[in-house]
Design a protein around this motif. Structure first.
Motif, short mmCIF file in Angstrom:
data_model
loop_
_atom_site.label_atom_id
_atom_site.label_comp_id
_atom_site.label_asym_id
_atom_site.label_seq_id
_atom_site.Cartn_x
_atom_site.Cartn_y
_atom_site.Cartn_z
N PHE A 152 0.83 -1.20 0.00
CA PHE A 152 0.00 0.00 0.00
C PHE A 152 0.87 1.26 0.00
O PHE A 152 0.49 2.29 0.54
CB PHE A 152 -0.96 0.02 1.20
N VAL A 154 4.55 3.13 -2.31
CA VAL A 154 5.24 3.10 -3.60
C VAL A 154 6.12 1.85 -3.79
O VAL A 154 6.10 1.24 -4.86
CB VAL A 154 6.05 4.40 -3.80
N GLY A 234 -3.78 -0.05 -2.52
CA GLY A 234 -4.52 0.57 -1.42
C GLY A 234 -5.40 1.71 -1.91
O GLY A 234 -6.19 2.25 -1.15
N HIS A 235 -5.26 2.10 -3.17
CA HIS A 235 -6.15 3.08 -3.81
C HIS A 235 -6.25 4.41 -3.06
O HIS A 235 -7.33 4.97 -2.93
CB HIS A 235 -7.55 2.51 -3.99
N ILE A 236 -5.16 4.90 -2.50
CA ILE A 236 -5.23 6.19 -1.83
C ILE A 236 -5.07 7.28 -2.87
O ILE A 236 -4.05 7.36 -3.55
CB ILE A 236 -4.13 6.32 -0.76
N ARG A 237 -6.08 8.13 -2.94
CA ARG A 237 -6.06 9.18 -3.99
C ARG A 237 -4.89 10.11 -3.76
O ARG A 237 -4.62 10.51 -2.65
CB ARG A 237 -7.33 10.00 -3.92
N LEU A 239 -1.89 9.54 -3.84
CA LEU A 239 -0.72 8.98 -3.18
C LEU A 239 -0.29 7.66 -3.82
O LEU A 239 0.87 7.51 -4.22
CB LEU A 239 -1.01 8.78 -1.70
N ASN A 252 -15.64 5.31 -12.39
CA ASN A 252 -16.63 4.93 -11.38
C ASN A 252 -17.28 6.14 -10.73
O ASN A 252 -18.30 6.02 -10.06
CB ASN A 252 -15.99 4.06 -10.30
N LEU B 33 -5.87 9.22 6.81
CA LEU B 33 -6.41 8.42 5.71
C LEU B 33 -7.75 7.82 6.12
O LEU B 33 -7.85 7.14 7.12
CB LEU B 33 -5.41 7.31 5.35
N GLN B 67 -8.36 9.82 0.79
CA GLN B 67 -9.49 8.90 0.67
C GLN B 67 -9.08 7.65 -0.11
O GLN B 67 -8.35 7.73 -1.08
CB GLN B 67 -10.62 9.58 -0.08
N SER B 68 -9.60 6.53 0.34
CA SER B 68 -9.49 5.30 -0.43
C SER B 68 -10.88 4.67 -0.48
O SER B 68 -11.52 4.53 0.56
CB SER B 68 -8.48 4.35 0.22
N LEU B 83 -3.02 -1.64 5.25
CA LEU B 83 -3.31 -0.30 4.74
C LEU B 83 -3.47 0.63 5.94
O LEU B 83 -4.23 0.36 6.86
CB LEU B 83 -4.59 -0.32 3.91
N ARG B 202 -20.63 0.45 -6.46
CA ARG B 202 -20.47 1.41 -7.54
C ARG B 202 -20.30 0.70 -8.88
O ARG B 202 -20.81 1.14 -9.91
CB ARG B 202 -19.29 2.35 -7.25
N VAL B 206 -22.61 1.27 -12.24
CA VAL B 206 -22.05 1.53 -13.57
C VAL B 206 -22.56 0.48 -14.56
O VAL B 206 -22.94 0.81 -15.68
CB VAL B 206 -20.51 1.55 -13.51
#
Lengths: 294, 342
Positions: A152, A154, A234-237, A239, A252, B33, B67-68, B83, B202, B206
């Motif tokens: 999660f 780099v 980890g899909h952290i915007r 980052l 989405n 986070l 945000q995740s 995470l 979501r 879609v």
């Protein structure tokens, strides 16, 4: 590859007579099918990407690309490629060198191992790193105790990318180096060059076009990889989102213009890769053909 | 010849790693986070902005909220796997309990930390149908008819999907007088009508709205309204079934992470402010049902019809701790009734 065979058959043909080629309608039909197929499955999607990206005008397009989250995704993707491609060059050259120029036990096994990432689903590649570096994983406790973040973050994304792009450079170089044999190197060594000099002045120039070709493919995949990276990101915007992940997120969120704007960059990268590849093939076709053993 | 090249390469590598370092430290004390589920993207986008401004005004500190988003179950899994979430705002209690039991990063008494069992907003499950309701869908029994395609996500990975499932279960149970075999058959039929199970709510929206697959989407109330906003009210109709489930998406502090990072104070303020007038108003404007509607100006409250909502704590389900393994665990009821389409 096919050239010598065609030449050997040529004397048997009197001329390009109708008896040995398809009739004109058949040829036209075949060509139409080929072009229609490519048009529908390759060209049309590409046009749609750019069309959707520019659906609300150039202003909206540039605005989506200057969005901080999009810029961070672009930066991260470039960074990941900048780390994983050089690593692959080092690995690819050493593996190809070892396999092509030396005989040793376990060589066939090493060759199979190099191909492994091609046969494993990228999602599995990602999950392997979760099992290894995750908080519940094999090394998770030790990493946490030492404050090292891999999953999660780099480093995890780089690792996953390196894994899936592993074979690209090696696979281009191995057949090329095998074909070239050891003659040039032996000559260099007998003239008094040391190992490094032989490598730098003889081997590397011999394979440079194949290497460049491998690097191009490797880079395209490194920037475009989705599955493995998705699992470890980890899909952290802003980052840990790479460009392909950011495309999915924007889509989405019903932000089609944003999604396709970022996608158009990836498509542009694919086009540049394609053009470079074609140029390389046109200019150095014979040398590269030797790498097409697979 | 070779050495300068290698020195350059080494230099570049060092430079990149130094960059990482500074990047990590520059935000270290002011970033939290929020690991959340799928349909809350718009809600937290608005809330994060408002909270950052509020926190700045109150303390003078700048806080950045990252945000995740993803399927609720998948997000819980990511937090378990490391995470680094400061707070989790997931679709259901069961997913936070999974973090409690599998990683011990959240204290078991988390439900008592905030009001209303740590659920600052509630929601329910409704139907989104094609304009004019061509298949005449009004209640749950319309979903099991032959030839009706139902779009719903996978209960294994999506919290919303579990609420969908339980709402259908509650309807069937009331309708067949509590005969569990019949209830199972009803819910099984419903899933037999689902051509595809997306991993998150979501994704299903879609699939239904953008890709045009299916006759009815079983959706979060807020996601259905959002689809109307995004795709135009002339494409879809919202249908309220007479009964549905009371979904209480909970929030929690990830204790182990905030203590390690020293962010407990801001994380607690972040979740606590959800119960304020401002927080509740943002919640209402994003089509969630505020836990304290009396704080919200009447014109901002969602205008939703009165339907019968059954709670997860109803004896039928006996709370998440019981319902989760019974229905969704390995070999649970869902595994018994769901066979992927051939």
């Amino acid at each position: 590859m096919a050239d010598p065979e065609i030449k050997s058959y040529e004397p048997y043909h009197e001329s390009q007579s109708a008896a040995v080629t398809e009739s004109r309608p058949a040829r036209v039909a075949l060509m139409t099918i080929a072009f229609a197929f490519l048009g529908i499955f390759l060209l049309l999607p590409l046009i749609i990407v750019f069309n959707e990206a520019l659906a609300k005008g150039v202003g909206a397009y540039t605005q989506s690309l200057s969005d901080p989250d999009a810029r961070s995704a672009i930066r991260l993707t470039l960074l990941v490629a900048a780390i994983s491609v050089p690593l692959n060059i080092v690995f690819g050259i050493s593996a190809a060198w070892a396999i092509a120029k030396f005989e040793f036990k376990g060589k066939a096994f090493l060759t199979t191992l190099i191909d492994l990432p091609f046969s494993v689903s990228p999602v599995i590649s990602g999950l392997v790193y979760v099992l290894l570096f995750g908080a519940q994983g094999l090394l998770g406790g030790w990493l946490k105790a030492h404050g090292i973040a891999i999953l999660f973050a780099v480093p995890g994304i780089v690792l996953a990318t390196v894994f899936v792009t592993f074979p690209f450079v090696a696979r281009e170089l191995i057949p090329l180096m095998q074909e070239q044999g050891n003659g040039d190197e032996e000559a260099a060594l007998s003239l008094g060059a040391n190992g490094w000099q032989t490598f730098w002045y003889v081997t590397l120039p011999n394979v440079k076009w194949g290497l460049l070709y491998g690097v191009l493919l490797c880079n395209a995949r490194a920037m475009g990889e989705f599955g493995a990276v998705s699992v470890v990101s980890g899909h952290i915007r802003g980052l840990t989102n790479t460009m392909p992940l950011h495309v999915e997120i924007l889509y989405n969120e019903y932000n089609a213009v944003g999604a396709f704007a970022v996608a158009s960059l990836l498509a542009g990268l694919a086009l540049v890769t394609l053009v470079l590849k074609t140029l390389l093939e046109m200019r150095y076709g014979a040398e590269i053909a030797a790498t097409r053993g697979h | 010849m070779t050495k300068p090249h290698f020195r350059k390469l080494l230099g570049a590598l060092v430079a990149t790693s130094v960059q990482f370092g500074t990047l990590g430290f520059a935000f270290a004390d002011t970033t939290i986070l929020n690991v959340s589920y799928d349909p809350t993207r718009e809600l937290y986008k608005a809330y994060d902005e408002a909270f950052a401004a509020h926190w700045k005004a109150e303390t003078g500190e700048t806080v950045t909220i990252q945000q995740s988003h993803g399927g609720s179950g998948a997000q819980a899994r990511a937090v378990i796997d490391g995470l680094d979430a400061d707070v989790v705002t997931l679709a259901l209690e069961g997913d936070i309990n999974a973090i409690v039991s599998k990683s011990k990063k959240i204290n078991p008494d988390w439900r008592t930390k905030f009001e209303n069992n740590s659920a600052p907003y509630t929601s329910t499950i409704i139907f989104l149908v094609r304009k004019g309701n061509p298949k005449g869908i009004h209640d749950w029994n319309d979903l099991v008819k032959d030839g009706t395609q139902v779009i719903t996500p996978n209960p294994k990975t999506s919290g919303g999907a579990r609420w969908n499932y339980l709402a259908a279960w509650a309807y069937a149970n009331a309708n067949d007088g509590g005969d569990e075999a019949k209830t199972k058959e009803f819910v099984g039929k419903l899933y037999a009508n689902a051509p595809v199970l997306d991993t998150g709510a979501r994704g299903s929206t879609v699939t239904f709205a953008q890709k045009g697959i299916g006759d009815v989407l079983i959706a979060w109330e807020n996601d259905a309204y959002l689809a109307l906003d995004e795709f135009g009210a002339d494409n879809f109709d919202i249908v309220y079934p007479p009964t549905s489930i009371l979904a209480e998406p909970p929030v929690a502090i990830v204790d182990a992470n905030v203590d390690a990072k020293g962010t407990r104070k801001v994380a607690e303020a972040y979740l606590g402010w959800l119960y304020s007038k401002e927080g509740q108003t943002i919640i209402a404007k994003n089509h969630y049902r505020p836990a304290k509607p009396d704080l919200v100006a009447p014109e901002d409250l969602p205008k939703t019809p009165e339907i019968k909502l059954i709670s997860i704590d109803d004896p039928l389900f006996g709370g998440w701790k019981k319902a989760q393994p019974y229905h969704f665990g390995d070999g649970g009821i869902f595994d018994q009734i769901y066979k992927p389409a051939q």
